[in-house]
Design a protein around this motif. Structure first.
Motif, PDB file in Angstrom:
ATOM      1  N   LEU A  96       0.836  -1.211   0.000  1.00 48.95           N
ATOM      2  CA  LEU A  96       0.000   0.000   0.000  1.00 48.95           C
ATOM      3  C   LEU A  96       0.862   1.248   0.000  1.00 48.95           C
ATOM      4  N   GLN A 121       0.989   4.384  -2.555  1.00 53.35           N
ATOM      5  CA  GLN A 121       0.795   5.780  -2.147  1.00 53.35           C
ATOM      6  C   GLN A 121       1.946   6.655  -2.632  1.00 53.35           C
ATOM      7  N   LYS A 149       8.889  16.644   0.504  1.00 58.07           N
ATOM      8  CA  LYS A 149       8.270  16.548   1.826  1.00 58.07           C
ATOM      9  C   LYS A 149       7.105  15.576   1.783  1.00 58.07           C
ATOM     10  N   ASN A 150       6.290  15.737   0.752  1.00 60.43           N
ATOM     11  CA  ASN A 150       5.102  14.924   0.612  1.00 60.43           C
ATOM     12  C   ASN A 150       5.449  13.440   0.643  1.00 60.43           C
ATOM     13  N   ASN A 207       7.130  12.331   4.106  1.00 61.56           N
ATOM     14  CA  ASN A 207       6.136  12.249   5.171  1.00 61.56           C
ATOM     15  C   ASN A 207       5.333  10.959   5.113  1.00 61.56           C
ATOM     16  N   LEU A 208       5.178  10.429   3.900  1.00 62.29           N
ATOM     17  CA  LEU A 208       4.505   9.135   3.780  1.00 62.29           C
ATOM     18  C   LEU A 208       5.348   8.038   4.419  1.00 62.29           C
ATOM     19  N   ARG A 229       7.861   8.421   6.688  1.00 66.23           N
ATOM     20  CA  ARG A 229       8.343   8.688   8.038  1.00 66.23           C
ATOM     21  C   ARG A 229       7.758   7.798   9.134  1.00 66.23           C
ATOM     22  N   PRO A 230       6.436   7.607   9.199  1.00 68.53           N
ATOM     23  CA  PRO A 230       5.889   6.827  10.313  1.00 68.53           C
ATOM     24  C   PRO A 230       6.407   5.389  10.362  1.00 68.53           C
ATOM     25  N   TYR A 231       6.994   4.904   9.276  1.00 60.32           N
ATOM     26  CA  TYR A 231       7.401   3.504   9.237  1.00 60.32           C
ATOM     27  C   TYR A 231       8.860   3.297   9.631  1.00 60.32           C
ATOM     28  N   PHE A 245      17.319   9.385   8.962  1.00 67.26           N
ATOM     29  CA  PHE A 245      16.400  10.356   8.363  1.00 67.26           C
ATOM     30  C   PHE A 245      16.675  11.749   8.891  1.00 67.26           C
ATOM     31  N   ARG A 246      16.848  11.844  10.212  1.00 67.87           N
ATOM     32  CA  ARG A 246      17.081  13.163  10.813  1.00 67.87           C
ATOM     33  C   ARG A 246      18.416  13.728  10.372  1.00 67.87           C
ATOM     34  N   VAL A 292      16.181  15.355   6.792  1.00 72.53           N
ATOM     35  CA  VAL A 292      15.505  16.531   7.346  1.00 72.53           C
ATOM     36  C   VAL A 292      16.209  17.842   6.975  1.00 72.53           C
TER      37      VAL A 292
END
Lengths: 205, 220, 119
Positions: free
Chosen positions: A148, A152, A178-179, A182-183, A185-187, A196-197, A201
């Motif tokens: 999924l 996305q 960014k778009n 951000n998809l 990032r939560p994973y 990532f940071r 970033v």
């Protein structure tokens, strides 16, 4: 020797983006590339030939993007590829509306486009798998979760520019990136988050 | 009384025409349909049709108004009770709506390019949509169902993402070679929830699992 | 539009998988991998054998350099092609004599040093 041809192609892409392929006439392209219609006709006999040449170059560029896969093992590799996608899709906007215009699913360029999008998706999936194996992303919590996510990301890569353009929202390379990040990032797992940071970033601000 | 009758008849003819046009747009693509085809489909002469709609643009505008009216209804419902279950039914209804007006969602770019009037309206509409969604998310963060967003992400980014996905999902599926009539709302739902899920808090997770366990609870 | 080469989607998937694998499996190489290129001293202790055989409708001359310590360690080099078998044989003879020149006299290998067991 090829300079004139490249000039014509660039002018055509600019006009196609603004007005759509159908409503551009050879005269306009000649004006845009600052030459006479006769001179233009010497290089490209008809509009069809010209359109074909434009498509051919577009597909060359598209296929070139796929080579930027895992040239380096860290997240910046993906960031570089996103930049290239941005350049490609912002320069060839006309392209998408052509494909969604009609069910011309037998035209050769439509088949190539389908082939390219299939490759794009495969590459995204494969990249996510790689990140999981490298412990940057958390292992899948539910089956199909990264499938999924790949879809996305694909939709963001392809539709972000035309849709922003359509609703008159300002966009640039940063907001495009960014778009997508951000998809993802939560994973991220702890390792991925740290990377990532450190790597991504700073690029996004 | 005598004045009312022709008016009523005109309305039904108009509805008949827009139905016929919708059917043709969905099946053959917006650009490929001409007024002649619509007249044939509706069982009218072109002249008769021209009395009701002078151009194809007018039909599209009417259909667009219908879409907007439906979308506004759906979002207003969502705004009244902003729980997960309402978002779920919003997603389901949006899916049905997109399926009904599929031509608009697959040919959006082309329609927008050709019709400046619709483009202007659509811009405003999407802005309004984004604001509604933002309010919904803010509320859910406040009630503890969603985590707040950490930079570089923000509520605004998320809302844009959510709407982008909602509007381009159908185009994506078509590109994958799937037929509109065979699309399932289940896939649409899992795609949109899949995007929201990483931001669930523990309470949000519980609520979501409960919703899956009792799918019809509260849908009324 | 001229047809473009399109890789089969399944093959492409396998290719990407391979690329992913590479990062975890492959190690950085070191100097010893290049021994092949500079470790050629053994060529000083080789016997030269000329070999003339048919190849692509002509007669090919090859020289074989076999180590006198272990004849199984050898390299074969293609020298030239001739349409006439006699000239090919003559050429092979000359080339072998030039290549075999050695201060210790002509080095040779015998079939016995291969230690073939005929059981």
């Amino acid at each position: 020797m090829y300079n004139t041809k490249i000039k014509i192609l660039n002018a055509s892409v600019r006009l196609f983006n603004e007005n759509g392929i159908d409503s551009v006439r050879l005269q306009q392209i000649a004006d845009e590339s600052e030459m006479s219609v006769g001179n233009l006709a010497y290089h490209y006999k008809s509009k069809d030939v010209l359109i074909e040449a434009v498509y051919e170059r577009v597909f060359d560029e598209f296929n070139e993007i796929f080579r930027h896969y895992l040239k380096r093992p860290d997240l910046a590799d993906f960031d570089i590829q996103i930049s290239i996608y941005y350049t490609f899709f912002s320069r060839n906007r006309f392209y998408l509306s052509e494909f969604f215009k009609a069910n011309n699913s037998t035209a050769p360029h439509y088949l190539q486009w389908q082939d390219c999008t299939a490759k794009m998706l495969l590459q995204l999936r494969s990249r996510l798998q790689f990140m999981v194996r490298k412990n940057e992303l958390l292992p899948e919590k539910e089956p199909g979760q990264y499938e999924l996510l790949a879809e996305q990301i694909w939709m963001s890569l392809v539709f972000f520019i035309p849709k922003s353009n359509m609703i008159g929202q300002h966009y640039d390379e940063i907001s495009y990136k960014k778009n997508i990040w951000n998809l993802l990032r939560p994973y991220f797992g702890p390792d991925g988050l740290e990377e990532f940071r450190a790597l991504i970033v700073p690029v996004l601000f | 009384m005598s004045k009312n009758r022709p008016l009523k008849e005109a309305l039904t003819t108009k509805a008949k025409i827009s139905e016929a046009a919708l059917f043709l747009f969905n099946h053959f693509g917006f650009v490929n349909v001409r007024l002649q085809h619509i007249a044939d489909e509706a069982g009218l002469s072109v002249g008769n049709l021209a009395y009701h709609f002078k151009t194809k643009d007018e039909i599209v505008e009417l259909l667009y108004e219908e879409i907007i009216a439906r979308q506004k209804n759906l979002l207003t419902d969502l705004r009244m009770i902003p729980l997960f279950i309402n978002l779920n039914s919003y997603i389901d209804n949006t899916f049905l709506m997109q399926k009904r007006y599929s031509f608009f969602f697959t040919d959006t770019l082309e329609i927008m390019r050709a019709h400046a009037a619709i483009r202007k309206k659509h811009r405003e509409h999407i802005q309004w949509q984004t604001i509604q969604l933002k309010i919904y998310i803010q509320f859910n963060i406040a009630r503890g169902a969603l985590h707040s967003f950490e930079l570089p992400d923000s509520i605004e980014n998320f809302s844009n993402r959510f709407i982008l996905l909602t509007d381009s999902w159908m185009g994506y599926k078509i590109l994958q070679g799937e037929k509109i009539s065979e699309l399932e709302s289940q896939e649409f739902r899992s795609s949109l929830w899949g995007m929201t899920a990483p931001n669930f808090s523990q309470a949000g997770k519980n609520e979501f699992m409960q919703m899956l366990a009792y799918p019809y609870d509260g849908l009324g | 539009m001229k047809p473009r080469f399109n890789i089969d989607i399944k093959a492409y998937d396998a290719l990407l998988e391979g690329l992913n694998q590479q990062y975890f499996v492959e190690k950085r190489g070191d100097q010893s991998d290049f021994r092949l290129y500079f470790d050629d001293l053994w060529l000083a202790d080789t016997a030269v054998i000329d070999d003339v055989h048919r190849s692509r409708g002509a007669w090919a001359v090859d020289l074989i350099f076999a180590s006198i310590h272990n004849p199984l360690k050898f390299i074969r080099r293609h020298i030239t092609l001739h349409s006439c078998p006699k000239r090919a044989a003559q050429q092979g003879e000359f080339m072998r004599r030039v290549a075999a020149k050695d201060q210790r006299g002509t080095l040779s290998v015998s079939i016995r040093s291969l230690q073939i067991c005929k059981n």
